[in-house]
Design a protein around this motif. Sequence first.
Motif, PDB file in Angstrom:
ATOM      1  N   TRP A 191      29.416 -30.417 -30.846  1.00  0.00           N
ATOM      2  CA  TRP A 191      28.451 -29.347 -30.578  1.00  0.00           C
ATOM      3  C   TRP A 191      27.573 -29.135 -31.809  1.00  0.00           C
ATOM      4  O   TRP A 191      28.056 -29.208 -32.939  1.00  0.00           O
ATOM      5  N   MET A 198      16.917 -23.331 -30.661  1.00  0.00           N
ATOM      6  CA  MET A 198      17.616 -24.099 -29.631  1.00  0.00           C
ATOM      7  C   MET A 198      16.633 -24.994 -28.880  1.00  0.00           C
ATOM      8  O   MET A 198      16.893 -26.178 -28.656  1.00  0.00           O
ATOM      9  N   GLU A 199      15.494 -24.438 -28.536  1.00  0.00           N
ATOM     10  CA  GLU A 199      14.544 -25.197 -27.720  1.00  0.00           C
ATOM     11  C   GLU A 199      13.671 -26.131 -28.551  1.00  0.00           C
ATOM     12  O   GLU A 199      12.977 -26.974 -28.004  1.00  0.00           O
ATOM     13  N   ARG A 202      16.534 -29.239 -28.555  1.00  0.00           N
ATOM     14  CA  ARG A 202      17.008 -29.911 -27.339  1.00  0.00           C
ATOM     15  C   ARG A 202      16.187 -31.111 -26.858  1.00  0.00           C
ATOM     16  O   ARG A 202      16.763 -32.103 -26.398  1.00  0.00           O
ATOM     17  N   THR A 213      22.564 -31.521 -23.675  1.00  0.00           N
ATOM     18  CA  THR A 213      21.720 -30.335 -23.843  1.00  0.00           C
ATOM     19  C   THR A 213      22.526 -29.056 -24.039  1.00  0.00           C
ATOM     20  O   THR A 213      22.255 -28.276 -24.948  1.00  0.00           O
ATOM     21  N   ASN A 214      23.512 -28.838 -23.168  1.00  0.00           N
ATOM     22  CA  ASN A 214      24.237 -27.565 -23.222  1.00  0.00           C
ATOM     23  C   ASN A 214      25.097 -27.431 -24.478  1.00  0.00           C
ATOM     24  O   ASN A 214      25.533 -26.342 -24.804  1.00  0.00           O
ATOM     25  N   ARG A 255      30.521 -17.468 -27.430  1.00  0.00           N
ATOM     26  CA  ARG A 255      29.833 -17.311 -26.140  1.00  0.00           C
ATOM     27  C   ARG A 255      29.562 -18.640 -25.451  1.00  0.00           C
ATOM     28  O   ARG A 255      29.713 -18.765 -24.244  1.00  0.00           O
ATOM     29  N   HIS A 256      29.132 -19.624 -26.216  1.00  0.00           N
ATOM     30  CA  HIS A 256      28.724 -20.892 -25.587  1.00  0.00           C
ATOM     31  C   HIS A 256      29.895 -21.852 -25.375  1.00  0.00           C
ATOM     32  O   HIS A 256      29.861 -22.646 -24.450  1.00  0.00           O
ATOM     33  N   ILE A 257      30.850 -21.829 -26.272  1.00  0.00           N
ATOM     34  CA  ILE A 257      31.965 -22.772 -26.163  1.00  0.00           C
ATOM     35  C   ILE A 257      33.192 -22.063 -25.592  1.00  0.00           C
ATOM     36  O   ILE A 257      33.865 -22.580 -24.712  1.00  0.00           O
TER      37      ILE A 257
ATOM     38  N   MET B 198      31.427 -12.030 -18.990  1.00  0.00           N
ATOM     39  CA  MET B 198      31.847 -13.385 -19.353  1.00  0.00           C
ATOM     40  C   MET B 198      33.308 -13.389 -19.813  1.00  0.00           C
ATOM     41  O   MET B 198      34.109 -14.217 -19.395  1.00  0.00           O
ATOM     42  N   ARG B 202      36.676 -15.388 -18.140  1.00  0.00           N
ATOM     43  CA  ARG B 202      37.193 -16.623 -18.750  1.00  0.00           C
ATOM     44  C   ARG B 202      38.717 -16.761 -18.803  1.00  0.00           C
ATOM     45  O   ARG B 202      39.240 -17.861 -18.591  1.00  0.00           O
ATOM     46  N   ASN B 214      33.479 -22.998 -21.230  1.00  0.00           N
ATOM     47  CA  ASN B 214      32.060 -22.947 -21.601  1.00  0.00           C
ATOM     48  C   ASN B 214      31.147 -22.955 -20.380  1.00  0.00           C
ATOM     49  O   ASN B 214      29.973 -22.647 -20.509  1.00  0.00           O
ATOM     50  N   HIS B 256      22.353 -21.681 -21.540  1.00  0.00           N
ATOM     51  CA  HIS B 256      23.713 -22.243 -21.589  1.00  0.00           C
ATOM     52  C   HIS B 256      23.789 -23.660 -21.048  1.00  0.00           C
ATOM     53  O   HIS B 256      24.624 -24.442 -21.483  1.00  0.00           O
ATOM     54  N   ILE B 257      22.981 -23.959 -20.064  1.00  0.00           N
ATOM     55  CA  ILE B 257      23.047 -25.296 -19.452  1.00  0.00           C
ATOM     56  C   ILE B 257      21.904 -26.164 -19.969  1.00  0.00           C
ATOM     57  O   ILE B 257      22.105 -27.323 -20.308  1.00  0.00           O
ATOM     58  N   GLY B 258      20.711 -25.601 -20.003  1.00  0.00           N
ATOM     59  CA  GLY B 258      19.568 -26.346 -20.528  1.00  0.00           C
ATOM     60  C   GLY B 258      18.984 -27.345 -19.536  1.00  0.00           C
ATOM     61  O   GLY B 258      18.109 -28.132 -19.885  1.00  0.00           O
TER      62      GLY B 258
END
Lengths: 341, 341
Positions: A191, A198-199, A202, A213-214, A255-257, B198, B202, B214, B256-258
């Motif tokens: 990761w 982020m953008e 990517r 991407t994610n 949050r993301h992982i 969230m 989880r 994730n 999160h997904i992109g």
Amino acid sequence: MLGIERSQKTSGMRIVLVAVLLIVATCIGGNVSAQDLKSWKDGAVKQSIIDFVAAVTDRDSPSFVPVQDRIAVFDNDGTLWCEQPYYFQLAFAFDRVKAMADEHPQWQQDPVMKAALSGDVKTIAEGGEEAVVKVVMESHAGMTTEQFDAIVSDWIASAKHPVTGRRYQDMVYQPMVELLDYLRKHDFQTWIVSGGGMEFMRPWATQRYGVPTNQIIGSTIELRYQLQDGVPQLLRLPKLAFIDDKEGKPVAIHRHIGRRPIAAFGNSDGDLQMLQWTAAGSGKRLAVYIHHTDAEREYAYDRKGHIGRLDKGLDEAAQRDWTVVDMKQDWLTVFPTLQVK
Amino acid sequence: MLGIERSQKTSGMRIVLVAVLLIVATCIGGNVSAQDLKSWKDGAVKQSIIDFVAAVTDRDSPSFVPVQDRIAVFDNDGTLWCEQPYYFQLAFAFDRVKAMADEHPQWQQDPVMKAALSGDVKTIAEGGEEAVVKVVMESHAGMTTEQFDAIVSDWIASAKHPVTGRRYQDMVYQPMVELLDYLRKHDFQTWIVSGGGMEFMRPWATQRYGVPTNQIIGSTIELRYQLQDGVPQLLRLPKLAFIDDKEGKPVAIHRHIGRRPIAAFGNSDGDLQMLQWTAAGSGKRLAVYIHHTDAEREYAYDRKGHIGRLDKGLDEAAQRDWTVVDMKQDWLTVFPTLQVK
């Protein structure tokens, strides 16, 4: 991920054959092949990485970690690619400001934007975070996410570094690209957890680093969902949503992982909390700092760096016995010989 | 993901054998086996799902979608599990408030918290979003992320629905669990994009739905990274960070997904933007509303639902020819026969 796609019409046998070949190839590769980490000089640092991977992937090791928990996180600027003489995203912002100047005559009256237009980094730097955020907001917002993706893709395909003349995407660190590959070969998820946008990452980082991407996390700006002539779009607003730096990194990871990484790689005090968070988990952990020591092949800076400062982190690394990569000593190559097409 | 783990000490041949068996088993399974979607009644709705999956996974189809783009998103409350007579997370909040009451004598003087303490849903509902947020913040913040995880895990293991007497986690929809499996069998990534918390989802949803941590996205509260006696922790603060509902869903998906999903499943107007965003992409798309029509086996509500209102969504589904699942007609079973241990 064996890269196999199933289809009802593909012969089962062909799939089996491909799978067998892939698996056999991997088995032959073993733990460290001659191709693995070949830009890393043999020595204590390289060995500490290899030993860690061996310990967590060996079923008979007391430190064995199941596949779903093999999570490694990487900072980007200064860890996976160069960040000097200033963040490459700032170079992108300057180029954008120049391209957009005609539509924004009012920028001529604004000291910060005028500095950005003339590429006057010194003035921007003196203006601190406020000036940098202003330039980034002016250049990164006001378009849809799809438009921004296209703008970044165009820029990264051609923009070149002011000193080396290489394209920015060819200033990734070859040893780190090999490390990403090596970890994935041992079923790690890799990761990216960057202070950068982020953008901004990517559109090119997926391919350059082989990271989906994610799995590329970074700072974000606010987005507004709207229907434009009945077509939904996400509009980029000139307002910071989340700063993925320092204390923000463990928050974004959570949050993301949603799992605590077992390995973390950074190069500055901005990565310290990410390394702390990773190292504090139970079981075997790997926390690594990339130390910029090579003024000849790259740049040399640490405690007094105008960006990418590594001060508290250097102390904590010594105190906690973290791995510190000496770029000059530990890397046989810095940038890739083979450049992307 | 074939669930294979490689280890230097494991014999290559054994791995090959397991891989072959797994792949052959999958090939024999084909596109729709007798075990797939068995709680779905044969008919137009079931067929529309099967046809979509066949079209996007058949290499020879003009609608073929490569594996990395096979992304399906699911709302949770009212889509994957029941949400009546009120959101299960609110039941959790009420139980928490009761458990914490002794430490908070001041709640006796607060009309909203007093209502929560006595399980007076009507008063809370009349207080609108403000009252709900208050109860959730009081009950969901002030502890570390690890402590909260343990609290939710304990609660979900035993708490029971006031009407059916089933544990909440046994009130997931069996047909949707089968659908998740069916999509993953065809190399879809299944993501949950819920208005619910969230971190409330989880701890149990990973196992209940087979979705990795994730890939479970929801609303979040602010977190603060801090060192407690030298140990890093993430403290949950009583402040909303992101509301993953309505316009928020495409934003969360993007971050999160992109990638834009090709299939989306929801049950209320809160999912409308997610379905629009999904359906507006190029190529074949599947947008599905679960319509609560079964007052006998579950609940019947739509345009006038006090929660999970499906009004604009129902109109747009008709207009755009989206798939609408009639729970009473299209589902042979609602809740699982086999309950989790």
